[in-house]
Design an enzyme around this catalytic site. Structure first.
Site, PDB file in Angstrom:
ATOM      1  CG  ASP A 182      -4.060  -6.832  -0.260  1.00 44.17           C
ATOM      2  OD1 ASP A 182      -5.145  -7.300  -0.647  1.00 44.17           O
ATOM      3  OD2 ASP A 182      -3.912  -5.646   0.081  1.00 44.17           O
ATOM      4  CD1 TRP A 211      -7.053  -2.909   5.997  1.00 43.97           C
ATOM      5  CD2 TRP A 211      -5.779  -1.195   6.657  1.00 43.97           C
ATOM      6  NE1 TRP A 211      -7.868  -1.812   6.151  1.00 43.97           N
ATOM      7  CE2 TRP A 211      -7.118  -0.754   6.552  1.00 43.97           C
ATOM      8  CE3 TRP A 211      -4.794  -0.291   7.056  1.00 43.97           C
ATOM      9  CZ2 TRP A 211      -7.496   0.562   6.831  1.00 43.97           C
ATOM     10  CZ3 TRP A 211      -5.173   1.026   7.331  1.00 43.97           C
ATOM     11  CH2 TRP A 211      -6.502   1.437   7.209  1.00 43.97           C
ATOM     12  CD  GLU A 232      11.129  -6.991  14.094  1.00 44.27           C
ATOM     13  OE1 GLU A 232      10.593  -6.741  15.190  1.00 44.27           O
ATOM     14  OE2 GLU A 232      11.736  -6.138  13.431  1.00 44.27           O
ATOM     15  CE1 TYR A 262      -4.117   0.439  -1.390  1.00 38.58           C
ATOM     16  CE2 TYR A 262      -2.859  -1.585  -1.637  1.00 38.58           C
ATOM     17  CZ  TYR A 262      -3.878  -0.871  -1.035  1.00 38.58           C
ATOM     18  OH  TYR A 262      -4.644  -1.473  -0.081  1.00 38.58           O
ATOM     19  CD1 TRP A 277      -2.054   2.221   0.649  1.00 40.83           C
ATOM     20  CD2 TRP A 277      -1.961   1.757   2.832  1.00 40.83           C
ATOM     21  NE1 TRP A 277      -2.639   3.263   1.314  1.00 40.83           N
ATOM     22  CE2 TRP A 277      -2.594   3.018   2.650  1.00 40.83           C
ATOM     23  CE3 TRP A 277      -1.794   1.266   4.117  1.00 40.83           C
ATOM     24  CZ2 TRP A 277      -3.059   3.767   3.726  1.00 40.83           C
ATOM     25  CZ3 TRP A 277      -2.268   2.014   5.177  1.00 40.83           C
ATOM     26  CH2 TRP A 277      -2.888   3.247   4.982  1.00 40.83           C
ATOM     27  N   PRO A 287      -1.673  -4.271  11.162  1.00 42.48           N
ATOM     28  CG  PRO A 287      -0.381  -6.171  10.706  1.00 42.48           C
ATOM     29  CD  PRO A 287      -1.129  -5.059  10.029  1.00 42.48           C
ATOM     30  CD  GLN A 321      -7.073  -5.746   2.539  1.00 44.92           C
ATOM     31  OE1 GLN A 321      -6.325  -4.774   2.418  1.00 44.92           O
ATOM     32  NE2 GLN A 321      -7.117  -6.723   1.644  1.00 44.92           N
ATOM     33  CD  GLN A 338      10.633  -2.155   7.654  1.00 46.38           C
ATOM     34  OE1 GLN A 338      10.253  -2.166   6.481  1.00 46.38           O
ATOM     35  NE2 GLN A 338      10.554  -1.062   8.407  1.00 46.38           N
ATOM     36  NE  ARG A 396       4.190   3.634   6.973  1.00 43.21           N
ATOM     37  CZ  ARG A 396       3.942   2.369   6.661  1.00 43.21           C
ATOM     38  NH1 ARG A 396       2.928   1.737   7.199  1.00 43.21           N
ATOM     39  NH2 ARG A 396       4.717   1.725   5.795  1.00 43.21           N
TER      40      ARG A 396
END
Length: 329
Positions: free
Chosen positions: A49, A205, A294, A54, A21, A207, A177, A291, A228
């Site tokens: 997804d 989305w 992890e 996007y 996204w 999480p 979703q 990322q 972000r």
């Protein structure tokens, strides 16, 4: 990697899915985006997804290039329709038949595939009869361009209405979703029960609450540079709702809980959403391959009742549970 069935269908999806996204085609350079896709594949993620909106279609193209040459049958590729793309003409948005059919064909071309496994109504469209929307979806299914149909951020009442029409048209409606995490629990009271009743699973989305549940945002301290929360193109507005000291102080209380479970805070956050039996998959995004490595470790993690209770206690007073906040225009 663990796998779960999506709704009452026969489709298996990876517990951790990869979404692009806020990264591919906008924030992250092509090489880095492709490295993240490769990392997702390397750790066993098979479910990807995206959406036509996007990065104004660029994200689909990036994902298509990343998956090119792979065995198509080994992947589950999801995309969505609703928001405007292209020149934003009068029929360039919504869930009318013209926009759905044209958007589906354009998405397939960008993704480099003959079909998508799941085609999702990105929001509910109050301006178009539901019968028209689901008839278009049914035709795409009959044409073999779409295997299953889903929705995104629909309310319980909208899911119930849509499911009734889908059954009449023999449309395989199998998923919703929504945004869902330990801070944002608005689907629990109404959307989840309606979905269970109608045979839908959640593909969730955010999480980790746009990074807030990693603990990197500290109460009383400046926002980390490059995060972000400082990037207007990277979801700063989405993060802002959580960036008050009361929430951030409560999130810090999760750190010893994560340590006790042998998890990072990000892994704990992803594992938390997967404890909900109506959740089939948690979507993770990434701007760096590490990322992915992890967060994927949350797959298969079982959190016991005492640990879940400790999370609830730590976040008591700052979780949002109001079902009227389900995002639908």
């Amino acid at each position: 990697m663990e796998f779960r069935r999506l709704g009452r269908s026969g489709l298996n999806v990876s517990e951790i899915s990869y979404g692009n996204w806020l990264t591919h085609g906008s924030q992250v350079e092509e090489d880095q985006a492709q490295a993240c896709i490769k990392a997702a594949l390397d750790v066993g993620i098979t479910t990807f997804d995206t959406a036509d909106v996007y990065a104004n279609t660029a994200a689909e193209s990036v994902l298509g290039r990343g998956l090119k040459g792979l065995r198509r049958e080994s992947l589950e590729i999801f995309t969505k329709v609703y928001w405007p793309t292209g020149p934003k003409g009068p029929n360039d948005q919504g869930l009318g038949r013209k926009h759905i059919m044209e958007s589906a064909n354009a998405s397939l071309k960008r993704l480099g595939t003959d079909y998508v496994d799941l085609y999702q109504a990105h929001r509910f469209d109050r301006t178009v009869p539901l019968e028209e929307t689901f008839l278009a979806f049914a035709d795409l299914v009959r044409q073999g361009k779409v295997l299953y149909v889903g929705v995104s951020e629909w309310t319980a009442e909208q899911i119930t209405r849509g499911a009734a029409i889908a059954r009449e048209l023999n449309v395989p409606l199998i998923s919703n979703q929504p945004q869902y995490n330990a801070l944002w629990r608005v689907i629990e009271a109404q959307v989840v029960p309606a979905s269970e009743r109608e045979g839908l699973s959640q593909i969730v989305w955010s999480p980790i609450a746009q990074g807030v549940l990693t603990g990197k945002y500290k109460p009383g301290q400046p926002l980390p540079e490059g995060s972000r929360a400082t990037d207007e193109k990277g979801g700063a507005n989405m993060v802002a709702r959580f960036l008050n000291d009361d929430v951030l102080e409560r999130v810090q209380r999760l750190e010893p809980i994560a340590e006790k479970a042998g998890l990072t805070m990000a892994q704990l956050a992803v594992a938390w959403v997967l404890q909900n039996p109506n959740v089939a998959s948690a979507i993770i995004g990434a701007s760096r391959p590490e990322q992915v490595h992890e967060n994927v470790k949350a797959a298969g993690v079982k959190l016991d009742a005492d640990l879940l209770a400790a999370i609830d206690e730590a976040l008591d007073g700052v979780t949002e549970t109001d079902p009227t906040l389900t995002r639908s225009p």
